[in-house]
Design a protein around this motif. Structure first.
Motif, PDB file in Angstrom:
ATOM      1  N   TYR A 197       0.796  -1.228   0.000  1.00 17.92           N
ATOM      2  CA  TYR A 197       0.000   0.000   0.000  1.00 17.92           C
ATOM      3  C   TYR A 197       0.832   1.283   0.000  1.00 17.92           C
ATOM      4  CZ  TYR A 197       1.087  -0.014   5.014  1.00 17.92           C
ATOM      5  OH  TYR A 197       1.744  -0.020   6.223  1.00 17.92           O
ATOM      6  N   CYS A 198       2.149   1.178  -0.013  1.00 19.24           N
ATOM      7  CA  CYS A 198       2.992   2.371   0.143  1.00 19.24           C
ATOM      8  C   CYS A 198       2.772   3.368  -0.995  1.00 19.24           C
ATOM      9  CB  CYS A 198       4.466   1.986   0.207  1.00 19.24           C
ATOM     10  SG  CYS A 198       5.533   3.402   0.566  1.00 19.24           S
ATOM     11  N   GLU A 199       2.416   4.584  -0.637  1.00 15.79           N
ATOM     12  CA  GLU A 199       2.155   5.618  -1.644  1.00 15.79           C
ATOM     13  C   GLU A 199       3.429   6.079  -2.336  1.00 15.79           C
ATOM     14  OE1 GLU A 199       2.035   9.724   0.837  1.00 15.79           O
ATOM     15  OE2 GLU A 199       0.407   8.325   1.247  1.00 15.79           O
ATOM     16  N   ARG A 200       4.589   5.712  -1.771  1.00 14.85           N
ATOM     17  CA  ARG A 200       5.873   6.042  -2.404  1.00 14.85           C
ATOM     18  C   ARG A 200       6.251   5.028  -3.480  1.00 14.85           C
ATOM     19  NH1 ARG A 200       7.858  11.148  -0.756  1.00 14.85           N
ATOM     20  NH2 ARG A 200       7.299  11.472   1.430  1.00 14.85           N
ATOM     21  N   GLY A 201       5.451   3.988  -3.622  1.00 13.68           N
ATOM     22  CA  GLY A 201       5.751   2.954  -4.601  1.00 13.68           C
ATOM     23  C   GLY A 201       6.563   1.822  -3.994  1.00 13.68           C
ATOM     24  N   ARG A 202       7.050   0.969  -4.862  1.00  5.33           N
ATOM     25  CA  ARG A 202       7.808  -0.189  -4.409  1.00  5.33           C
ATOM     26  C   ARG A 202       9.182   0.219  -3.872  1.00  5.33           C
ATOM     27  NH1 ARG A 202       6.503  -4.864  -8.988  1.00  5.33           N
ATOM     28  NH2 ARG A 202       4.231  -4.822  -8.723  1.00  5.33           N
ATOM     29  N   SER A 236      -6.481   3.559   6.190  1.00 11.16           N
ATOM     30  CA  SER A 236      -6.653   2.825   4.946  1.00 11.16           C
ATOM     31  C   SER A 236      -6.180   3.715   3.801  1.00 11.16           C
ATOM     32  CB  SER A 236      -8.117   2.396   4.764  1.00 11.16           C
ATOM     33  OG  SER A 236      -8.214   1.425   3.734  1.00 11.16           O
ATOM     34  N   LEU A 237      -6.318   3.241   2.582  1.00 10.41           N
ATOM     35  CA  LEU A 237      -5.769   3.949   1.419  1.00 10.41           C
ATOM     36  C   LEU A 237      -6.319   5.370   1.292  1.00 10.41           C
ATOM     37  CD1 LEU A 237      -5.847   1.311  -1.447  1.00 10.41           C
ATOM     38  CD2 LEU A 237      -3.818   2.279  -0.388  1.00 10.41           C
ATOM     39  N   ALA A 238      -5.400   6.319   1.107  1.00  9.94           N
ATOM     40  CA  ALA A 238      -5.788   7.686   0.778  1.00  9.94           C
ATOM     41  C   ALA A 238      -5.375   8.018  -0.651  1.00  9.94           C
ATOM     42  CB  ALA A 238      -5.142   8.673   1.748  1.00  9.94           C
ATOM     43  N   ARG A 239      -4.277   7.417  -1.090  1.00  5.40           N
ATOM     44  CA  ARG A 239      -3.747   7.608  -2.437  1.00  5.40           C
ATOM     45  C   ARG A 239      -3.348   6.246  -2.991  1.00  5.40           C
ATOM     46  NH1 ARG A 239      -2.492  12.015   0.521  1.00  5.40           N
ATOM     47  NH2 ARG A 239      -0.809  10.934   1.616  1.00  5.40           N
ATOM     48  N   PRO A 240      -3.139   6.126  -4.291  1.00  4.73           N
ATOM     49  CA  PRO A 240      -2.752   4.827  -4.858  1.00  4.73           C
ATOM     50  C   PRO A 240      -1.504   4.258  -4.190  1.00  4.73           C
ATOM     51  CG  PRO A 240      -3.321   6.362  -6.603  1.00  4.73           C
ATOM     52  CD  PRO A 240      -3.297   7.159  -5.334  1.00  4.73           C
ATOM     53  N   GLY A 241      -1.502   2.955  -3.962  1.00  6.11           N
ATOM     54  CA  GLY A 241      -0.370   2.292  -3.337  1.00  6.11           C
ATOM     55  C   GLY A 241       0.599   1.733  -4.360  1.00  6.11           C
ATOM     56  N   ALA A 242       1.504   0.873  -3.884  1.00  5.25           N
ATOM     57  CA  ALA A 242       2.498   0.272  -4.768  1.00  5.25           C
ATOM     58  C   ALA A 242       1.857  -0.723  -5.733  1.00  5.25           C
ATOM     59  CB  ALA A 242       3.580  -0.412  -3.933  1.00  5.25           C
TER      60      ALA A 242
END
Length: 240
Positions: free
Chosen positions: A35-40, A205-211
Protein backbone atom coordinates in the motif's frame (compact mmCIF):
# COMPACT_ATOMS: atom_id res chain seq x y z
CA UNK A 1 19.81 27.58 2.34
CA UNK A 2 18.46 24.86 0.04
CA UNK A 3 17.25 21.91 2.05
CA UNK A 4 17.72 18.33 0.83
CA UNK A 5 16.99 16.30 3.95
CA UNK A 6 14.17 18.19 5.65
CA UNK A 7 10.78 19.17 4.23
CA UNK A 8 7.73 21.18 5.21
CA UNK A 9 6.49 22.15 7.64
CA UNK A 10 3.40 20.24 6.52
CA UNK A 11 -0.02 20.27 8.14
CA UNK A 12 -0.50 16.69 9.24
CA UNK A 13 -3.94 15.48 10.26
CA UNK A 14 -2.32 13.55 13.12
CA UNK A 15 0.76 15.55 14.07
CA UNK A 16 -0.35 19.11 13.38
CA UNK A 17 2.35 21.39 12.01
CA UNK A 18 5.23 19.00 11.41
CA UNK A 19 8.75 19.43 10.04
CA UNK A 20 9.72 16.24 8.21
CA UNK A 21 13.19 14.72 8.38
CA UNK A 22 14.27 12.24 5.69
CA UNK A 23 17.26 10.20 6.86
CA UNK A 24 17.57 8.06 3.73
CA UNK A 25 17.24 10.17 0.60
CA UNK A 26 15.67 7.30 -1.37
CA UNK A 27 13.09 4.51 -1.10
CA UNK A 28 15.17 2.33 1.23
CA UNK A 29 13.25 0.13 3.63
CA UNK A 30 13.06 -3.19 5.46
CA UNK A 31 9.53 -3.64 4.04
CA UNK A 32 8.07 -3.47 0.55
CA UNK A 33 4.48 -2.73 1.54
CA UNK A 34 1.76 -3.22 -1.05
CA UNK A 35 0.00 0.00 0.00
CA UNK A 36 2.99 2.37 0.14
CA UNK A 37 2.15 5.62 -1.64
CA UNK A 38 5.87 6.04 -2.40
CA UNK A 39 5.75 2.95 -4.60
CA UNK A 40 7.81 -0.19 -4.41
CA UNK A 41 10.98 -0.28 -2.32
CA UNK A 42 14.17 0.29 -4.33
CA UNK A 43 16.51 -1.16 -1.72
CA UNK A 44 15.11 -3.83 0.62
CA UNK A 45 17.51 -4.10 3.54
CA UNK A 46 18.02 -4.16 7.30
CA UNK A 47 21.55 -2.78 7.11
CA UNK A 48 21.95 0.30 9.29
CA UNK A 49 24.37 2.83 7.86
CA UNK A 50 24.77 6.56 7.28
CA UNK A 51 22.53 6.86 4.22
CA UNK A 52 22.70 10.66 4.27
CA UNK A 53 25.58 12.55 5.94
CA UNK A 54 24.77 13.31 9.56
CA UNK A 55 26.63 16.63 9.48
CA UNK A 56 24.61 17.82 6.48
CA UNK A 57 21.37 16.89 8.18
CA UNK A 58 22.14 18.57 11.50
CA UNK A 59 23.33 21.68 9.62
CA UNK A 60 19.99 21.88 7.82
CA UNK A 61 18.08 21.43 11.07
CA UNK A 62 20.18 24.10 12.76
CA UNK A 63 19.59 26.55 9.90
CA UNK A 64 15.84 25.98 9.74
CA UNK A 65 15.25 26.02 13.49
CA UNK A 66 17.44 29.06 14.15
CA UNK A 67 14.42 31.36 13.80
CA UNK A 68 12.42 29.24 16.26
CA UNK A 69 9.44 28.47 13.95
CA UNK A 70 6.21 27.25 15.51
CA UNK A 71 5.97 23.47 15.18
CA UNK A 72 3.99 20.73 16.84
CA UNK A 73 6.57 18.08 15.99
CA UNK A 74 9.83 17.37 14.23
CA UNK A 75 8.98 14.04 12.61
CA UNK A 76 11.38 11.36 11.40
CA UNK A 77 9.60 9.80 8.43
CA UNK A 78 10.63 10.23 4.79
CA UNK A 79 10.59 7.66 2.00
CA UNK A 80 11.61 4.55 3.93
CA UNK A 81 12.38 3.28 7.43
CA UNK A 82 14.09 6.07 9.46
CA UNK A 83 15.78 3.70 11.90
CA UNK A 84 17.95 2.32 9.09
CA UNK A 85 20.15 5.38 9.60
CA UNK A 86 22.81 4.24 12.04
CA UNK A 87 23.20 7.73 13.57
CA UNK A 88 19.53 8.09 14.41
CA UNK A 89 20.29 8.31 18.11
CA UNK A 90 22.96 10.96 17.54
CA UNK A 91 20.62 13.11 15.44
CA UNK A 92 17.80 12.83 17.96
CA UNK A 93 20.22 13.72 20.79
CA UNK A 94 21.43 16.75 18.80
CA UNK A 95 17.87 18.06 18.59
CA UNK A 96 17.26 17.45 22.28
CA UNK A 97 20.45 19.26 23.27
CA UNK A 98 20.12 22.25 20.94
CA UNK A 99 16.36 22.60 20.39
CA UNK A 100 14.68 20.99 23.42
CA UNK A 101 11.51 23.05 22.95
CA UNK A 102 10.49 20.89 19.97
CA UNK A 103 8.80 17.54 20.32
CA UNK A 104 10.25 14.65 18.32
CA UNK A 105 8.10 12.01 16.60
CA UNK A 106 9.13 8.79 14.86
CA UNK A 107 6.98 7.17 12.16
CA UNK A 108 8.25 3.63 11.79
CA UNK A 109 7.30 0.25 10.34
CA UNK A 110 8.36 -1.26 13.70
CA UNK A 111 10.82 -3.78 12.27
CA UNK A 112 13.96 -2.20 13.76
CA UNK A 113 12.68 -1.33 17.22
CA UNK A 114 14.88 -3.89 18.96
CA UNK A 115 16.22 -4.02 22.50
CA UNK A 116 19.65 -3.01 21.17
CA UNK A 117 18.50 0.41 19.91
CA UNK A 118 16.01 1.45 22.59
CA UNK A 119 18.57 3.89 24.01
CA UNK A 120 18.57 5.70 20.65
CA UNK A 121 14.85 6.40 21.12
CA UNK A 122 15.05 7.90 24.60
CA UNK A 123 14.66 11.53 23.40
CA UNK A 124 11.48 10.86 21.44
CA UNK A 125 8.15 12.27 22.59
CA UNK A 126 6.02 10.15 20.26
CA UNK A 127 6.43 6.85 18.42
CA UNK A 128 3.94 5.93 15.69
CA UNK A 129 4.68 2.29 14.83
CA UNK A 130 2.80 0.29 12.21
CA UNK A 131 1.24 -3.11 12.76
CA UNK A 132 -0.58 -4.24 9.62
CA UNK A 133 -0.90 -7.93 10.42
CA UNK A 134 -0.36 -10.40 13.23
CA UNK A 135 -0.44 -13.73 11.42
CA UNK A 136 2.78 -14.48 9.57
CA UNK A 137 1.07 -15.21 6.25
CA UNK A 138 -0.83 -11.90 6.21
CA UNK A 139 2.29 -10.04 7.34
CA UNK A 140 4.23 -11.37 4.36
CA UNK A 141 1.38 -10.60 1.96
CA UNK A 142 1.00 -6.95 3.02
CA UNK A 143 4.44 -5.86 4.21
CA UNK A 144 6.67 -8.16 2.12
CA UNK A 145 9.50 -7.86 4.65
CA UNK A 146 13.21 -8.43 4.34
CA UNK A 147 14.06 -12.07 4.97
CA UNK A 148 14.11 -13.30 8.57
CA UNK A 149 11.92 -10.49 9.95
CA UNK A 150 9.22 -12.13 12.06
CA UNK A 151 5.99 -10.47 13.15
CA UNK A 152 6.03 -12.24 16.53
CA UNK A 153 9.35 -10.60 17.37
CA UNK A 154 8.07 -7.19 16.24
CA UNK A 155 5.14 -7.41 18.65
CA UNK A 156 7.42 -8.46 21.50
CA UNK A 157 9.79 -5.57 20.77
CA UNK A 158 6.96 -3.02 20.62
CA UNK A 159 5.70 -4.18 24.02
CA UNK A 160 9.21 -3.79 25.44
CA UNK A 161 9.57 -0.32 23.94
CA UNK A 162 6.24 0.79 25.40
CA UNK A 163 7.29 -0.46 28.80
CA UNK A 164 10.77 1.08 28.83
CA UNK A 165 10.44 4.37 26.94
CA UNK A 166 8.80 7.60 28.12
CA UNK A 167 7.44 8.40 24.65
CA UNK A 168 3.76 8.09 23.84
CA UNK A 169 2.92 5.30 21.40
CA UNK A 170 0.17 5.56 18.80
CA UNK A 171 -0.13 2.18 17.10
CA UNK A 172 -1.23 2.47 13.46
CA UNK A 173 -3.11 -0.42 11.86
CA UNK A 174 -3.47 -0.09 8.09
CA UNK A 175 -6.53 -2.02 6.96
CA UNK A 176 -7.19 -3.45 3.51
CA UNK A 177 -10.54 -5.10 2.70
CA UNK A 178 -10.36 -8.84 2.16
CA UNK A 179 -6.73 -9.04 3.31
CA UNK A 180 -6.38 -8.20 7.00
CA UNK A 181 -9.96 -7.58 8.12
CA UNK A 182 -11.20 -11.16 8.48
CA UNK A 183 -12.31 -12.23 11.93
CA UNK A 184 -9.32 -14.46 12.69
CA UNK A 185 -6.88 -11.60 11.99
CA UNK A 186 -8.97 -9.14 13.98
CA UNK A 187 -8.88 -11.47 16.99
CA UNK A 188 -5.09 -11.56 16.67
CA UNK A 189 -4.96 -7.76 16.45
CA UNK A 190 -6.97 -7.53 19.65
CA UNK A 191 -4.55 -9.88 21.41
CA UNK A 192 -1.51 -7.98 20.11
CA UNK A 193 -2.93 -4.65 21.30
CA UNK A 194 -3.32 -6.09 24.79
CA UNK A 195 0.32 -7.18 24.69
CA UNK A 196 1.73 -3.89 23.38
CA UNK A 197 -0.51 -1.56 25.44
CA UNK A 198 -0.25 1.52 23.18
CA UNK A 199 -1.68 4.88 24.23
CA UNK A 200 -3.80 4.97 21.08
CA UNK A 201 -4.77 2.66 18.23
CA UNK A 202 -5.20 4.46 14.91
CA UNK A 203 -7.00 2.77 12.03
CA UNK A 204 -5.97 3.82 8.54
CA UNK A 205 -6.65 2.82 4.95
CA UNK A 206 -5.77 3.95 1.42
CA UNK A 207 -5.79 7.69 0.78
CA UNK A 208 -3.75 7.61 -2.44
CA UNK A 209 -2.75 4.83 -4.86
CA UNK A 210 -0.37 2.29 -3.34
CA UNK A 211 2.50 0.27 -4.77
CA UNK A 212 0.03 -2.29 -6.17
CA UNK A 213 -2.94 -1.36 -8.35
CA UNK A 214 -5.31 -4.08 -7.12
CA UNK A 215 -5.78 -2.56 -3.66
CA UNK A 216 -9.07 -1.12 -2.45
CA UNK A 217 -9.86 1.37 0.27
CA UNK A 218 -11.84 0.17 3.26
CA UNK A 219 -15.20 1.82 3.78
CA UNK A 220 -15.76 4.15 6.69
CA UNK A 221 -18.54 1.94 8.04
CA UNK A 222 -16.28 -1.14 8.07
CA UNK A 223 -13.54 0.79 9.87
CA UNK A 224 -16.11 1.84 12.45
CA UNK A 225 -17.10 -1.80 12.98
CA UNK A 226 -13.47 -2.78 13.51
CA UNK A 227 -12.90 0.16 15.85
CA UNK A 228 -15.83 -1.01 17.98
CA UNK A 229 -14.46 -4.55 18.01
CA UNK A 230 -10.96 -3.51 19.10
CA UNK A 231 -12.35 -1.50 22.01
CA UNK A 232 -11.04 1.54 23.86
CA UNK A 233 -8.41 4.01 22.66
CA UNK A 234 -9.25 3.39 18.99
CA UNK A 235 -9.67 6.21 16.48
CA UNK A 236 -10.07 6.33 12.71
CA UNK A 237 -7.43 8.46 10.97
CA UNK A 238 -8.16 7.43 7.37
CA UNK A 239 -8.86 10.43 5.14
CA UNK A 240 -12.40 10.50 3.72
Amino acid sequence: MAYQHIYGPVNSRRLGKSLGVDLLGAKICSFNCVYCERGRTDQLTVERKEYVPTEELTAELSSFLADRPELNYISFSGCGEPLLHKQFGQISAYLQENFPQYKQALLTNSSLITAEILTELKNLDLIVPSLDAVSESTFKKINRPYKNIKIEQIIENLAKAKQELAAEMWLEIFLLPGINDHQEELELFKKAVKTIKPDKIQLNSLARPGAEKWLEKMSRSRLEEIADFLGAKVEIVADY
